[in-house]
Design an enzyme around this catalytic site. Structure first.
Site, PDB file in Angstrom:
ATOM      1  N   ASP A   1       0.860  -1.187   0.000  1.00  0.00           N
ATOM      2  CA  ASP A   1       0.000   0.000   0.000  1.00  0.00           C
ATOM      3  C   ASP A   1       0.899   1.240   0.000  1.00  0.00           C
ATOM      4  OD1 ASP A   1      -3.199   0.580   1.230  1.00  0.00           O
ATOM      5  OD2 ASP A   1      -1.745   2.212   1.014  1.00  0.00           O
ATOM      6  N   ILE A   2       0.580   2.201  -0.849  1.00  0.00           N
ATOM      7  CA  ILE A   2       1.434   3.388  -1.007  1.00  0.00           C
ATOM      8  C   ILE A   2       1.303   4.354   0.172  1.00  0.00           C
ATOM      9  CG2 ILE A   2      -0.129   4.953  -2.257  1.00  0.00           C
ATOM     10  CD1 ILE A   2       3.511   4.104  -3.207  1.00  0.00           C
TER      11      ILE A   2
ATOM     12  N   HIS B   1     -10.212  -5.561  -2.613  1.00  0.00           N
ATOM     13  CA  HIS B   1      -8.855  -5.738  -2.078  1.00  0.00           C
ATOM     14  C   HIS B   1      -8.908  -6.044  -0.595  1.00  0.00           C
ATOM     15  CE1 HIS B   1      -9.837  -1.417  -2.017  1.00  0.00           C
ATOM     16  NE2 HIS B   1      -9.134  -1.340  -0.895  1.00  0.00           N
TER      17      HIS B   1
ATOM     18  N   HIS C   1      -6.681  -5.690   2.805  1.00  0.00           N
ATOM     19  CA  HIS C   1      -5.544  -5.044   3.451  1.00  0.00           C
ATOM     20  C   HIS C   1      -4.919  -6.057   4.417  1.00  0.00           C
ATOM     21  CE1 HIS C   1      -6.540  -0.691   2.596  1.00  0.00           C
ATOM     22  NE2 HIS C   1      -7.759  -1.193   2.456  1.00  0.00           N
TER      23      HIS C   1
HETATM   24  P1  5GP Z   1      -9.864   1.482   0.579  1.00  0.00           P
HETATM   25  O1  5GP Z   1     -10.446   1.496  -0.822  1.00  0.00           O
HETATM   26  O2  5GP Z   1      -9.831   0.099   1.155  1.00  0.00           O
HETATM   27  O3  5GP Z   1     -10.521   2.480   1.467  1.00  0.00           O
HETATM   28  O4  5GP Z   1      -8.361   1.979   0.472  1.00  0.00           O
HETATM   29  C1  5GP Z   1      -7.601   1.840  -0.705  1.00  0.00           C
HETATM   30  C2  5GP Z   1      -6.132   1.697  -0.340  1.00  0.00           C
HETATM   31  O5  5GP Z   1      -5.406   1.722  -1.571  1.00  0.00           O
HETATM   32  C3  5GP Z   1      -5.566   2.831   0.526  1.00  0.00           C
HETATM   33  O6  5GP Z   1      -4.954   2.273   1.678  1.00  0.00           O
HETATM   34  C4  5GP Z   1      -4.562   3.542  -0.371  1.00  0.00           C
HETATM   35  O7  5GP Z   1      -3.408   3.978   0.308  1.00  0.00           O
HETATM   36  C5  5GP Z   1      -4.239   2.478  -1.405  1.00  0.00           C
HETATM   37  N1  5GP Z   1      -3.914   3.039  -2.702  1.00  0.00           N
HETATM   38  C6  5GP Z   1      -4.645   3.948  -3.404  1.00  0.00           C
HETATM   39  N2  5GP Z   1      -4.056   4.244  -4.573  1.00  0.00           N
HETATM   40  C7  5GP Z   1      -2.918   3.508  -4.607  1.00  0.00           C
HETATM   41  C8  5GP Z   1      -1.873   3.380  -5.568  1.00  0.00           C
HETATM   42  O8  5GP Z   1      -1.872   4.015  -6.630  1.00  0.00           O
HETATM   43  N3  5GP Z   1      -0.864   2.525  -5.275  1.00  0.00           N
HETATM   44  C9  5GP Z   1      -0.837   1.804  -4.103  1.00  0.00           C
HETATM   45  N4  5GP Z   1       0.208   0.987  -3.923  1.00  0.00           N
HETATM   46  N5  5GP Z   1      -1.804   1.893  -3.184  1.00  0.00           N
HETATM   47  C10 5GP Z   1      -2.832   2.734  -3.426  1.00  0.00           C
END
Ligand code: 5GP
Length: 129
Positions: free
Chosen positions: A29-30, A93, A95
């Site tokens: 995660d970035i 996804h 985590h």
């Molecule tokens: P959620 O959709 O579960 O709320 O969070 C999405 C997750 O994807 C976040 O923790 C965010 O940091 C990660 N994320 C979003 N865009 C990118 C990206 O371009 N690259 C990476 N490696 N992680 C990402």
């Protein structure tokens, strides 16, 4: 339009890759809660985890379990936690988050890592797969 995660799978956006199979992909995660925070995704672009077909859902859990074991070996932590949210990226996804305290599970305080730190973490996790 392809999701940001599909672009990562296709190599159109760079990532710190951890693992890949014909159906699944894992990468750091970035914006991590903690060092080693990893996302496991199906290559099929389905928004919500519980909308995956049963086989893909169960295979994603098995894939995530393998990745979690490698994270546990590579990153000092009490345990590896699993969370599903999906409010930001509409591509299912999981985590996987190395946990040392409840703070690490809260998606509030984030780690700022350098490119070298991301590279080293990814290499260490990959070496334990
Ligand atoms: P959620 O959709 O579960 O709320 O969070 C999405 C997750 O994807 C976040 O923790 C965010 O940091 C990660 N994320 C979003 N865009 C990118 C990206 O371009 N690259 C990476 N490696 N992680 C990402």
């Amino acid at each position: 339009m392809a999701s940001i995660f599909t672009k990562i799978i296709n190599g159109d956006i760079p990532c710190y890759k951890i693992a890949e199979t014909d159906k699944f992909f894992a990468f750091l995660d970035i914006n991590p809660n903690a060092k080693g925070h990893t996302l496991c995704i199906p290559k099929a672009e389905v928004d919500k985890l519980f909308d995956l077909d049963d086989d893909t859902y169960l295979e994603l859990m098995a894939f995530s379990k393998l990745v979690a074991a490698a994270i546990k070996k590579a990153v000092p932590c009490k345990r590896v936690g699993m969370t599903v949210i999906g409010l930001e990226v509409p591509h299912a996804h999981v985590h996987l988050i190395p946990l040392n305290s409840m703070e690490d599970a809260r998606f509030l305080s984030k780690e700022k890592l350098s490119d070298a730190e991301f590279q080293d973490l990814a290499a260490a996790i990959r070496a334990n797969l």
